[in-house]
Design an enzyme around this catalytic site. Structure first.
Site, mmCIF file in Angstrom:
data_model
loop_
_atom_site.group_PDB
_atom_site.id
_atom_site.type_symbol
_atom_site.label_atom_id
_atom_site.label_comp_id
_atom_site.label_asym_id
_atom_site.label_seq_id
_atom_site.Cartn_x
_atom_site.Cartn_y
_atom_site.Cartn_z
ATOM 1 C CG PHE A 68 13.219 20.064 22.369
ATOM 2 C CD1 PHE A 68 12.261 20.011 23.366
ATOM 3 C CD2 PHE A 68 12.921 20.752 21.205
ATOM 4 C CE1 PHE A 68 11.031 20.625 23.230
ATOM 5 C CE2 PHE A 68 11.688 21.384 21.047
ATOM 6 C CZ PHE A 68 10.745 21.316 22.065
ATOM 7 N NE ARG A 127 4.284 25.068 21.909
ATOM 8 C CZ ARG A 127 5.571 25.062 22.254
ATOM 9 N NH1 ARG A 127 6.480 25.382 21.374
ATOM 10 N NH2 ARG A 127 5.930 24.726 23.476
ATOM 11 C CB THR A 153 7.540 31.634 27.689
ATOM 12 O OG1 THR A 153 8.790 30.940 27.599
ATOM 13 C CG2 THR A 153 7.290 32.363 26.376
ATOM 14 C CG ASP A 205 2.587 22.507 31.640
ATOM 15 O OD1 ASP A 205 3.809 22.750 31.546
ATOM 16 O OD2 ASP A 205 2.134 21.593 32.344
ATOM 17 C CB SER A 206 3.404 20.640 26.217
ATOM 18 O OG SER A 206 4.718 21.167 26.190
ATOM 19 C CE1 TYR A 236 10.996 11.526 28.630
ATOM 20 C CE2 TYR A 236 9.930 13.673 28.595
ATOM 21 C CZ TYR A 236 10.511 12.640 29.297
ATOM 22 O OH TYR A 236 10.606 12.702 30.665
ATOM 23 C CG ASP A 237 11.047 15.869 19.956
ATOM 24 O OD1 ASP A 237 9.973 15.656 20.564
ATOM 25 O OD2 ASP A 237 11.345 16.978 19.482
#
Length: 446
Positions: free
Chosen positions: A156, A190, A8, A73-74, A158-159
């Site tokens: 951030f 995570r 990343t 990936d999430s 869909y929180d």
């Protein structure tokens, strides 16, 4: 130090992963840092599963660097939508869509779906490739449901719509966007995946439990009381609190420091009662300004030195304080702590503080209760231990007693007596006082 290259370019993500993973002898760096700050485009994430996308990035980074690599990936999986948005979570409303647009599309897709059918989970897949090329795959989830309306200003993606199951402090009601960063990290998908990776790839043994150092803030980490300083500002600078209310709180503060049995909710009620006529963003800005303009110059040099020693020893620094979330968030960021637990104040749908707390404030026995819950959720039961604890007031005694080593910092009379009786270390104020200029020298970069 051995190096793990994270596939990343997001430094914030790397710091978060590093704090949670916490493998002694290893440092985590983003791909761009490893290759001399050169930004190289990551390959397209065109797999149909989270694991597949994580593998694409991990393999790319490993082939490029030859180092141990880590990729994740999430996304969000909604049962009523047959798993959507899934691997398309970031672009659910189309390429370049904003988080708000994705949230709006999700609400439209679930229009008319009943509460018990709105179950969902965040999923995080991790691929770790060690120096020899051996691959490890783990996955973590955070179960919950999708709210009918967005709530909260934090987080951030869909929180604002995702309500985790059995969330500490307000089970099944708050969205992740109403959680502090520390609370979210304790239960996140995570964090669960990284805990699994610790066991699978690094074979953490029972005698290698996560070592936690718990630090109080007011009167311990700083030679000041943030509520009193905040009241001074509200009375003299921002003029949102009356002079006589300020006098009452100042008198309360003197009695508290002397070790009197007092209602600790009183200053909180006065402070947030003054804030109820203003948006929470305005109130937060006052607290953040107070920290940067005043509080940060009251750090005890000896406390900062101890923190650095604990970090070098591979221990995690967790701040546990009844001070307010916006202040503790700034402290955590500036001193490089690994997490914090603070007083969370309720915000209504109009964005104003209500004057009520979310759950119990972390004071007295609640400090130990909430730290235990936080560590159990983040690291797993039995996988951690409080090696050191620092506090200044007799109400900190339960937390200090739970540590292998307790330190009473400039203690009130009652804590001083308790510390002497139990053989705890006492750190007197006499060697901690420093002049204002000396405090400022701690931050020469400013």
């Amino acid at each position: 130090m051995k190096r793990i290259v994270v596939a990343t370019h997001n430094n914030h993500k790397v710091k978060e992963i590093s704090a949670i993973l916490n493998i002694p002898g290893w440092e985590l760096v983003p791909l761009s840092d490893h290759i001399s700050n050169t930004i190289i485009d990551l390959p397209p994430e065109n797999a149909t599963t989270f694991t597949g996308n994580a593998r694409i990035k991990a393999r790319f980074a490993y082939d490029l660097t030859g180092c141990a690599t880590l990729a994740d990936d999430s996304g969000l999986v909604v049962d009523a939508l047959d798993g959507a948005p899934g691997v398309y979570s970031a672009r659910y409303a189309g390429e370049g869509a904003t988080a708000r647009q994705c949230n709006e599309k999700l609400l439209e897709a679930l229009d008319g779906v009943k509460r018990n059918k709105r179950t969902a989970r965040f999923v995080c897949s991790l691929i770790f490739i060690d120096e020899d090329g051996t691959e490890y795959a783990v996955e973590g989830t955070c179960e919950g449901h999708i709210s009918t309306t967005p709530r909260g200003k934090n987080g951030f993606g869909y929180d604002p719509l995702f309500v985790p199951n059995d969330a500490q402090g307000n089970p099944g009601k708050r969205t992740l966007a109403q959680f502090s960063a520390a609370e979210k990290n304790a239960i996140s998908h995570r964090a669960v995946a990284l805990a699994a990776l610790r066991k699978l790839a690094f074979q953490i043994q029972p005698d290698e439990r996560i070592r936690i150092v718990a630090f109080d803030f007011d009167g311990t980490l700083i030679d000041a009381a943030s509520p009193v300083r905040l009241v001074n500002r509200l009375v003299l600078h921002d003029h949102v609190m009356s002079f006589w209310v300020g006098v009452k709180i100042a008198f309360w503060g003197m009695r508290y420091k002397m070790g009197s049995e007092l209602d600790q909710s009183l200053p909180r009620r006065y402070i947030f009662g003054s804030f109820t006529d203003f948006p929470s963003t305005y109130a937060n800005s006052i607290m953040v300004s107070l920290y940067h303009e005043k509080l940060r110059y009251y750090f005890r040099p000896e406390a900062l030195r101890r923190i650095e020693e604990h970090k070098q020893a591979g221990e995690l620094i967790i701040l546990v304080s009844a001070s307010f979330d916006p202040i503790l968030k700034e402290v955590t960021r500036e001193i490089g702590a690994d997490g914090y637990i603070a007083t969370q104040m309720e915000i209504n749908n109009k964005g104003y503080y209500t004057g009520r707390t979310i759950g119990f404030p972390p004071e007295g026995e609640q400090k130990l209760v909430q730290l235990t819950a936080y560590a159990d959720m983040r690291f797993g039961k039995g996988n951690w231990v409080i090696t050191w604890a620092y506090g200044d007031h007799f109400s900190d005694a339960p937390l200090l007693a739970a540590a292998e080593h307790a330190v009473a910092v400039d203690p009130c009379r009652r804590l001083n007596s308790i510390a002497k009786e139990r053989g705890w270390e006492i750190m007197p104020l006499g060697v901690q006082r420093v002049k204002s200029q000396a405090r400022r020298s701690l931050y020469q970069a400013d």
